[in-house]
Design a protein around this motif. Structure first.
Motif, PDB file in Angstrom:
ATOM      1  N   LYS A 106      -6.223  40.461  42.263  1.00 18.91           N
ATOM      2  CA  LYS A 106      -7.682  41.460  42.088  1.00 18.91           C
ATOM      3  C   LYS A 106      -7.871  42.347  43.295  1.00 18.91           C
ATOM      4  CE  LYS A 106      -9.937  38.340  38.772  1.00 18.91           C
ATOM      5  NZ  LYS A 106     -11.188  37.768  38.429  1.00 18.91           N
ATOM      6  N   GLU A 321     -13.548  41.253  49.308  1.00 17.23           N
ATOM      7  CA  GLU A 321     -13.950  42.182  47.973  1.00 17.23           C
ATOM      8  C   GLU A 321     -12.845  42.404  47.252  1.00 17.23           C
ATOM      9  OE1 GLU A 321     -16.934  42.605  47.116  1.00 17.23           O
ATOM     10  OE2 GLU A 321     -17.861  41.463  48.510  1.00 17.23           O
ATOM     11  N   SER A 324     -12.655  47.415  42.840  1.00 20.15           N
ATOM     12  CA  SER A 324     -13.467  47.736  41.767  1.00 20.15           C
ATOM     13  C   SER A 324     -12.839  48.024  40.687  1.00 20.15           C
ATOM     14  CB  SER A 324     -14.698  48.709  42.453  1.00 20.15           C
ATOM     15  OG  SER A 324     -13.991  49.829  42.955  1.00 20.15           O
ATOM     16  N   GLU A 325     -13.421  48.048  39.330  1.00 14.46           N
ATOM     17  CA  GLU A 325     -12.468  48.590  38.346  1.00 14.46           C
ATOM     18  C   GLU A 325     -13.345  49.325  37.245  1.00 14.46           C
ATOM     19  OE1 GLU A 325      -9.531  46.488  35.004  1.00 14.46           O
ATOM     20  OE2 GLU A 325     -10.457  45.287  36.562  1.00 14.46           O
ATOM     21  N   ARG A 385      -3.896  52.706  44.868  1.00 15.81           N
ATOM     22  CA  ARG A 385      -4.942  51.778  45.334  1.00 15.81           C
ATOM     23  C   ARG A 385      -4.584  50.666  45.828  1.00 15.81           C
ATOM     24  NH1 ARG A 385     -10.196  50.960  41.599  1.00 15.81           N
ATOM     25  NH2 ARG A 385     -10.680  50.705  43.610  1.00 15.81           N
ATOM     26  N   ASP A 388      -8.333  51.540  49.298  1.00 14.72           N
ATOM     27  CA  ASP A 388      -9.166  52.510  48.684  1.00 14.72           C
ATOM     28  C   ASP A 388      -9.670  53.475  49.987  1.00 14.72           C
ATOM     29  OD1 ASP A 388      -9.708  52.010  45.996  1.00 14.72           O
ATOM     30  OD2 ASP A 388     -11.046  50.431  46.551  1.00 14.72           O
ATOM     31  N   LYS A 402     -10.707  55.359  40.752  1.00 22.51           N
ATOM     32  CA  LYS A 402     -11.703  54.131  40.753  1.00 22.51           C
ATOM     33  C   LYS A 402     -12.497  54.107  39.340  1.00 22.51           C
ATOM     34  CE  LYS A 402     -12.637  54.589  45.852  1.00 22.51           C
ATOM     35  NZ  LYS A 402     -13.652  54.768  46.818  1.00 22.51           N
ATOM     36  N   ASP A 403     -12.192  55.002  38.729  1.00 25.67           N
ATOM     37  CA  ASP A 403     -12.900  54.869  37.210  1.00 25.67           C
ATOM     38  C   ASP A 403     -12.042  54.324  36.367  1.00 25.67           C
ATOM     39  OD1 ASP A 403     -15.142  55.880  38.410  1.00 25.67           O
ATOM     40  OD2 ASP A 403     -14.632  58.062  38.156  1.00 25.67           O
ATOM     41  N   THR A 405      -9.075  51.495  34.718  1.00 22.69           N
ATOM     42  CA  THR A 405      -9.009  50.326  34.552  1.00 22.69           C
ATOM     43  C   THR A 405      -7.884  49.808  35.310  1.00 22.69           C
ATOM     44  OG1 THR A 405      -7.654  50.078  32.813  1.00 22.69           O
ATOM     45  CG2 THR A 405      -9.991  49.940  32.376  1.00 22.69           C
ATOM     46  N   THR A 406      -7.856  48.794  36.048  1.00 24.51           N
ATOM     47  CA  THR A 406      -6.614  48.365  36.787  1.00 24.51           C
ATOM     48  C   THR A 406      -5.374  48.552  36.078  1.00 24.51           C
ATOM     49  OG1 THR A 406      -8.083  46.992  38.447  1.00 24.51           O
ATOM     50  CG2 THR A 406      -5.615  46.544  38.352  1.00 24.51           C
TER      51      THR A 406
END
Length: 581
Positions: A106, A321, A324-325, A385, A388, A402-403, A405-406
């Motif tokens: 992740k 961290e 972000s997904e 990615r 970031d 970033k918007d 999904t992975t």
């Protein structure tokens, strides 16, 4: 897991599902500890019986049988207890490793650039591996060191309080004084964990460069990073041994001399008729065995320190961290544009990209060129990615990555690197890479990558194993065509190359160019180029210089512009002519 708490404090949450086995193991270990006193009890009974009634052969046989039975039962129960705790330990280690691996999946892909294979291996295997010693051994020893002695002390306190307190004095001196003089050992365990990581990293690098070392007749001692890390490792081990010698020696001396406390005090109480002969004998025997359970406490404490310092490395990974997904999913079969809008990026305090603006039309072929460190590779990695951006946006078809999904971002992009990853598995699995593709699709991809004929020339065809253990060895060009076959099978609309022909001979380069032609039909292609002749037909060549876009345009336009690219091209042509000569 609460990131604000240490892994050690959350150990029992990791043991979920294993607690019954662990509990059974600890109970059996406590019973074993109690059974260890039976032979001493037998000796006490026999001596006391002899002092009261003289020699009694049947009485001796009776207690001898009980002693032998207790020893056999203790060995059996200890084996079962060890089995239970080790099963619990190995299952917990497995779950924690899976947890860490899933968590790493992740994180930004740049995590694997910033952390070497040695560091990751140390965290996953060496640091987590310390759980085996703690759960499998130390917990049993802790249970044996506390539960039975405490119960026994209470019984002795009832029999004769003064003697009970007397027998407690060596325990206090032999445990708390050594623990007090172990100041500085926790810092050494942290240093030790770091040196292991350094050794693993340097060993990986040395093995990778073994051919070069051998070519120049260099031994391991000439590989400075390895020798330096090994020197730090051995120095740390010596410091740990030196630091632990005094506490262990004090413990052994005090606990082994416990009879020096009970013998005179008990004699005084016996003379003054405050202690019976039988109880005096009992205290003397117990003073010889009561403290045996305490001998491991120093080692247990050192083991806990080492475990805690090792798991700190694991905790650092879990404290990172995750990426972000978003929630947007792009249809995979479409052709997509890529755009950089005022993108800036830095590694720590080092600026790599500064205010990059770039539009890459759907279905176009764009090349990134520039000197080493100019930012071209980082710019390409940001699309996937790996990291970031610090400022600005990267968009695919006007959607911020970033918007997405992975999974959607991974499906939309395909990377082909210089350093090709080959699994220790069959050629089929190396192309399929865990997908559900059937054999016809894999073969079709291999044909498109111009590697099918080579595969079929092998005795086992697609079932031929690759890898270092027992598989065949591939040339650089063959590995690259395997990677291209993967990308063809993945069928992503955006394909990013890091100079796919950089390590190829003329024959392989020709085949790779044909393979690329099959792969790139209708795709948005970005190539990080080193051999400039491979990009003369690019729709757009983007020249990076010191983190900024210095030039962009077609090959002809840039050559005629007398700028950075023109200088690079002239130098490249001159170098190629010298090689030809």
């Amino acid at each position: 897991m609460n990131k604000k708490q240490s892994l050690l404090n959350n150990l029992f949450s990791l043991l979920k599902g294993e607690r019954i086995k662990l509990f059974v193991g600890l109970i059996l270990a406590i019973i074993c500890s109690a059974l260890s006193f039976v032979p001493y009890l037998a000796i006490y009974k026999i001596i006391y019986e002899y002092s009261q009634s003289g020699f009694n052969f049947s009485f001796i046989i009776y207690w001898a049988i009980i002693s032998i039975a207790s020893v056999i039962l203790k060995s059996l129960l200890l084996s079962i207890a060890s089995l239970c705790t080790h099963l619990s330990a190995f299952n917990t280690m497995h779950k924690l490793r899976i947890k860490v691996i899933r968590y790493m999946s992740k994180l930004n892909l740049g995590f694997f650039n910033d952390n070497s294979q040695g560091e990751i291996k140390t965290a996953l295997f060496d640091d987590i591996g310390r759980l085996e010693n703690f759960i499998g051994h130390n917990l049993i020893e802790l249970a044996q060191s506390f539960v039975v002695p405490i119960i026994l002390f209470v019984i002795l306190l009832i029999i004769q309080p003064i003697m009970a307190i007397c027998i407690l004095i060596p325990a206090v001196l032999g445990i708390f004084i050594p623990m007090k003089i172990m100041k500085g050992y926790p810092e050494l365990t942290t240093e030790f964990a770091n040196t292991i990581s350094s050794v693993n990293t340097s060993v990986n690098e040395m093995v990778s460069g073994m051919q070069v070392l051998k070519m120049y007749h260099l031994s391991a001692k000439h590989f400075k990073k390895y020798t330096n890390s090994l020197s730090l490792y051995t120095t740390c081990l010596k410091k740990m041994a030196h630091k632990s010698c005094a506490p262990i020696a004090v413990t052994v001396v005090i606990l082994d001399s416990a009879i020096l406390f009970t013998l005179p005090v008990g004699g005084f109480l016996y003379i003054n008729e405050m202690l019976s002969l039988g109880n005096y004998l009992l205290f003397i025997l117990l003073s010889m065995c009561f403290f045996s359970a305490f001998f491991n406490l120093i080692n247990i404490r050192m083991g806990i320190m080492e475990l805690k310092s090792g798991l700190t490395h694991v905790q650092k990974i879990l404290n990172l961290e995750p990426i972000s997904e978003g929630t947007i999913v792009l249809p995979k079969k479409e052709s997509y544009s890529v755009s950089f809008d005022n993108v800036s990026f830095s590694y720590s305090d080092t600026s790599v990209l500064k205010d990059v603006n770039l539009n890459i039309p759907a279905g176009s072929f764009t090349a990134f060129v520039g000197a080493s460190g100019a930012g071209k590779t980082t710019a390409a990695q940001l699309i996937g990615r790996y990291f970031d951006v610090n400022q600005g946006e990267i968009k695919i078809n006007d959607v911020n990555i970033k918007d997405l999904t992975t999974n959607s971002l991974m499906d939309t992009t395909a990377f082909v690197f210089q350093d090709i990853f080959i699994m220790d598995d069959t050629i089929f699995e190396n192309i399929a890479m865990g997908s559900n593709a059937d054999s016809s699709k894999v073969i079709e991809a291999a044909k498109g990558a111009m590697i099918h004929d080579f595969i079929m020339s092998l005795p086992k065809g697609y079932k031929t194993r690759l890898g270092d253990s027992e598989g065949i060895k591939l040339s650089g060009g063959q590995k690259q065509r395997i990677a291209i076959a993967r990308a063809i099978l993945k069928d992503s609309p955006i394909v990013i190359f890091d100079e796919a022909t950089s390590f190829s001979d003329i024959e392989n380069e020709h085949k790779i160019q044909l393979a690329l032609a099959n792969l790139l039909k209708g795709k948005t292609t970005i190539m990080i180029a080193h051999r400039l002749h491979t990009i003369v037909n690019a729709d757009n060549i983007v020249v990076f210089n010191e983190g900024k876009i210095a030039q962009q345009g077609t090959h002809d336009d840039l050559v005629n512009s007398n700028g950075i690219y023109s200088t690079m091209w002239n130098a490249y042509i001159h170098s190629s002519e010298k090689e030809a000569v």
